[in-house]
Design a protein around this motif. Structure first.
Motif, PDB file in Angstrom:
ATOM      1  N   ARG A 179     -23.565 -13.548 -54.429  1.00 22.23           N
ATOM      2  CA  ARG A 179     -23.380 -14.215 -55.709  1.00 22.23           C
ATOM      3  C   ARG A 179     -23.208 -15.724 -55.487  1.00 22.23           C
ATOM      4  N   ASP A 180     -22.455 -16.089 -54.463  1.00 23.77           N
ATOM      5  CA  ASP A 180     -22.162 -17.503 -54.212  1.00 23.77           C
ATOM      6  C   ASP A 180     -23.382 -18.265 -53.701  1.00 23.77           C
ATOM      7  N   ASP A 181     -24.087 -17.696 -52.732  1.00 26.51           N
ATOM      8  CA  ASP A 181     -25.181 -18.431 -52.109  1.00 26.51           C
ATOM      9  C   ASP A 181     -26.098 -17.444 -51.390  1.00 26.51           C
ATOM     10  N   MET A 218      -9.870  -9.236 -53.951  1.00 27.48           N
ATOM     11  CA  MET A 218     -10.801  -9.097 -55.064  1.00 27.48           C
ATOM     12  C   MET A 218     -10.323  -8.047 -56.064  1.00 27.48           C
ATOM     13  N   VAL A 225     -20.170 -10.506 -52.777  1.00 29.74           N
ATOM     14  CA  VAL A 225     -19.661 -11.753 -53.352  1.00 29.74           C
ATOM     15  C   VAL A 225     -20.399 -12.937 -52.721  1.00 29.74           C
ATOM     16  N   ALA A 226     -20.656 -12.839 -51.434  1.00 31.44           N
ATOM     17  CA  ALA A 226     -21.377 -13.915 -50.747  1.00 31.44           C
ATOM     18  C   ALA A 226     -22.760 -14.106 -51.357  1.00 31.44           C
ATOM     19  N   ARG A 265     -17.578  -8.025 -49.462  1.00 36.10           N
ATOM     20  CA  ARG A 265     -17.562  -9.486 -49.305  1.00 36.10           C
ATOM     21  C   ARG A 265     -18.978 -10.033 -49.246  1.00 36.10           C
ATOM     22  N   LEU A 266     -19.865  -9.230 -48.695  1.00 37.35           N
ATOM     23  CA  LEU A 266     -21.272  -9.631 -48.638  1.00 37.35           C
ATOM     24  C   LEU A 266     -21.860  -9.719 -50.050  1.00 37.35           C
ATOM     25  N   ASN A 290     -29.107 -17.769 -50.440  1.00 36.06           N
ATOM     26  CA  ASN A 290     -29.869 -18.365 -49.360  1.00 36.06           C
ATOM     27  C   ASN A 290     -29.098 -18.352 -48.043  1.00 36.06           C
ATOM     28  N   ARG A 291     -27.799 -18.610 -48.141  1.00 30.84           N
ATOM     29  CA  ARG A 291     -26.990 -18.617 -46.931  1.00 30.84           C
ATOM     30  C   ARG A 291     -26.879 -17.203 -46.371  1.00 30.84           C
ATOM     31  N   VAL A 292     -26.835 -16.221 -47.250  1.00 28.44           N
ATOM     32  CA  VAL A 292     -26.811 -14.831 -46.782  1.00 28.44           C
ATOM     33  C   VAL A 292     -28.094 -14.545 -46.007  1.00 28.44           C
ATOM     34  N   ARG A 293     -29.213 -15.006 -46.559  1.00 26.26           N
ATOM     35  CA  ARG A 293     -30.499 -14.800 -45.880  1.00 26.26           C
ATOM     36  C   ARG A 293     -30.496 -15.510 -44.542  1.00 26.26           C
ATOM     37  N   PHE A 294     -29.994 -16.749 -44.522  1.00 27.43           N
ATOM     38  CA  PHE A 294     -29.965 -17.504 -43.273  1.00 27.43           C
ATOM     39  C   PHE A 294     -28.764 -17.142 -42.414  1.00 27.43           C
ATOM     40  N   SER A 295     -28.058 -16.098 -42.805  1.00 31.32           N
ATOM     41  CA  SER A 295     -27.046 -15.524 -41.913  1.00 31.32           C
ATOM     42  C   SER A 295     -27.576 -14.247 -41.290  1.00 31.32           C
TER      43      SER A 295
END
Lengths: 293, 380
Positions: free
Chosen positions: B236-238, B1, B233-234, B230-231, B240-245
């Protein structure tokens, strides 16, 4: 409070006995028990006093015509939709309807979304790294990755057949590979219960086959609930199937039994369809259901 | 990055160990920029150095916005507020030092007879200087937590931060006895006992700013290379997926928003003694949007991009306003339109060989025949 909760857990509703699922000799075999769950949106009842349960280590397929409430059921298990009434008891005691979404993951529930939900600008390896890090304290996220964790990531990449792609940017993967990556992101968290919303949607025949095998290997060690529209796929890989219709369980059992159930045939083919067709012959049930829903 | 420039082929041909190439591709550009900035006072007039010192505080400010916008995808249009709060905290210290135990002049004019209680601690540098970070960080943390908990994202977040810029600047204008009103706080005489306008003091401030810039760069580089980065950037990308991770995005966003606001505050604290004034015009909507322009022009999501963007845009601004006093703002407008439409990855994107993008409306089939023939490189 705890006493009341414990009582509720051990008093399994009679309906469970009636549909033959989830009620073992002791309730500690039940990982997920949905009790009298009712959800409505704008006055339209999507789930109607739904009772549903799963055992530890079971792989269950959830099918049903459009609007049956399959995705809503998964949404309510993962805290996305809040129910009007009813409870969802997970892993011997927690009522999921009272939990925040990110806490559910810590309880051991993983969810795969219908469209691949991954981090497109990170590499495949980093995607798993982020997924794995949720158990860490925030301070340890500033340090490097431990070798035990990196071994775990590599083992998961092996499982979902993405080892060769580890250092590629996830956004450049094919649709099928993205789906596997998302499954890998769930697996690396070692959930007790995996919820998959149409995992093979948009996949080629070969990819579907591979995904089915992956699901079977996952299902051998943990509980998996799969929502699927693709009947060919369901027939090929499902042992136990639950048919949802108009927010209730219509039928449950192995695929053979369910396919022959006249109720199911009626639900799938809609009103006025000829009675001699079975679900087996209709590989694209969605097209035939508009009238029935 | 971290920004990676492609090395010239001549360098690639040399028999260098590969790790050196890796180090060079990451650190060569920042080191060159740093060297140029270290050498600048030797080559430029005092006036230009003072100007560049101001731009460096803007560069720190731009980096703080880049951290949340470029990486975590949260566009704040209220960063001027955090910059301003840091600037005011520093100004309170300087003003009290200059007043030498008496009531600051503007308070006297406004009819106050004694120092307001919240001013008193700012006479001590060991309170005032940490406060330049703490006050903006606390405001951003509080606001951020409420906003992110309600899952307000994207353009709605930008609008709320823009409203913050409006509210805070109006508040500061209205509370003249405590803030100096429209005029802000100015007329400092000394800083730590040294004459604030002497060339030596200004050079020291310049290098202090440069050191802060370098440290901020290192902090951001380390943060972004970490798993926490990285989190971001994650998210920014999604998200919802961060929440469900299993993460709480609201908490993560609050942390990084507060950190970014704190850095912006430090930049403001360095701005005040170099420019000699802090006023509500630095906190309003327009300067807050300008910060976003610097980052967009320099290159979002590239650490060096924010620095390059802040220095170049501000350099162009002062150069153009000297040469074309009447129309210079049009050039800035064109630059921003260009950054949005033609080179979306900014100057750093151009340097990294990501090139420019032909906007959709310039595509051959959308153009009338003569335009397609006239415009270079547009094939029919």
């Amino acid at each position: 409070m705890i006493g009341r909760r414990a009582r509720q857990i051990f008093q399994t509703p009679a309906s469970h006995a009636a549909n033959g699922a989830g009620l073992g000799a002791a309730d500690d075999k039940t990982i997920l028990s949905v009790e009298k769950l009712t959800i409505s949106f704008d006055g339209f009842t999507v789930l109607n006093e739904l009772d549903f349960s799963m055992k530890y280590g079971e792989m269950r397929f959830l099918i049903g015509p459009n609007g049956a409430g399959k995705t809503t059921l998964i949404d309510s298990i993962t805290g996305k939709s809040k129910p009007d009434r009813g409870r969802i008891v997970f892993d011997g005691g927690t009522d999921l309807t009272r939990q925040q979404e990110h806490r559910l993951v810590r309880l051991g529930i993983g969810r795969k979304f219908q469209t691949p939900s991954i981090f497109g600008s990170l590499t495949v390896y980093q995607n798993l790294e982020v997924a794995l890090g949720f158990r860490n304290r925030i301070t340890s996220l500033f340090g490097g990755i431990r070798s035990r964790e990196s071994d775990r990531i590599m083992a998961t990449l092996e499982e979902v057949a993405l080892v060769d792609r580890a250092s590629e940017v996830a956004g450049s993967l094919s649709h099928g590979e993205k789906q596997w990556l998302e499954i890998g992101m769930l697996l690396v968290q070692e959930p007790k219960l995996l919820l998959m919303d149409e995992p093979v949607a948009g996949m080629t025949r070969r990819e579907r086959e591979k995904t089915g095998e992956l699901l079977q290997s996952i299902g051998s060690t943990r509980s998996v609930l799969v929502v699927e529209h693709d009947m060919e796929f369901v027939r090929r890989f499902a042992q136990t199937v639950t048919v949802l219709h108009l927010g209730k369980v219509l039928s449950e059992g192995d695929m053979e039994t369910v396919q022959r159930d006249p109720e199911v045939v009626r639900a799938y083919l809609g009103h006025g369809a000829s009675g001699n067709r079975t679900v087996a012959e209709s590989s694209q049930p969605r097209r035939g259901t508009a009238a029935g829903v | 990055m971290i920004s990676r420039l492609s090395l010239p082929n001549a360098v690639k041909g040399l028999p260098l160990p590969s790790w050196l190439g890796d180090v060079a591709s990451v650190w060569l550009a920042p080191i060159l920029v740093l060297a140029a900035l270290v050498a600048a006072p030797l080559l430029l007039s005092d006036f230009r150095v003072a100007l560049l010192g101001k731009f460096l505080t803007f560069a720190i400010l731009a980096m703080s916005l880049n951290l949340i916008w470029g990486y975590a995808g949260m566009l704040s249009l209220g960063h001027g507020v955090f910059f301003g709060l840091g600037g005011y905290a520093m100004a309170m210290f300087l003003k009290l030092e200059s007043a030498g135990g008496k009531l600051p002049d503007f308070m006297f004019w406004s009819g106050l007879t004694e120092l307001p209680f919240f001013w008193a601690p700012f006479q001590y540098a060991w309170i005032a200087i940490p406060m330049t970070f703490v006050v903006p960080a606390a405001l951003a943390g509080g606001l951020g937590y409420l906003v992110f908990r309600s899952r307000i994202t994207g353009v709605y977040f930008a609008l709320i931060t823009q409203a913050l810029a409006l509210i805070v600047s109006i508040l500061f204008i209205g509370q003249q006895p405590y803030t100096g009103g429209t005029n802000g706080i100015t007329n400092y005489t000394t800083i730590f006992g040294f004459a604030i306008n002497s060339p030596t003091t200004q050079i020291v401030l310049y290098y202090a700013t440069l050191a802060t810039l370098a440290l901020t760069y290192l902090l951001c580089a380390w943060l972004i290379a970490s798993r926490f980065g990285r989190l971001l950037v994650a998210m920014r990308d999604d998200e919802n997926r961060v929440r469900f991770s299993g993460y709480n995005p609201a908490a993560l966003k609050t942390i990084v928003f507060a950190l970014s606001a704190g850095i912006a505050g430090v930049a403001g604290a360095l701005f005040t003694p170099q420019v000699g004034i802090i006023s509500p015009t630095m906190m309003g909507i327009v300067p807050s949007i300008e910060i976003a322009i610097w980052v967009a022009v320099g290159g979002r999501g590239v650490l060096l991009g924010a620095i390059v963007g802040a220095i170049l845009v501000n350099g162009a601004k002062s150069g153009l306003s000297e040469s074309f006093p009447a129309i210079w703002q049009y050039f800035l407008g064109l630059l921003f339109i260009g950054a949005v439409l033609v080179f979306p990855s900014g100057i750093m994107g151009l340097l990294r060989g990501e090139g420019w993008r032909r906007p959709e409306w310039l595509a051959a089939d959308r153009l009338p025949g003569f335009a397609a023939r006239v415009l270079p490189g547009v094939k029919r």
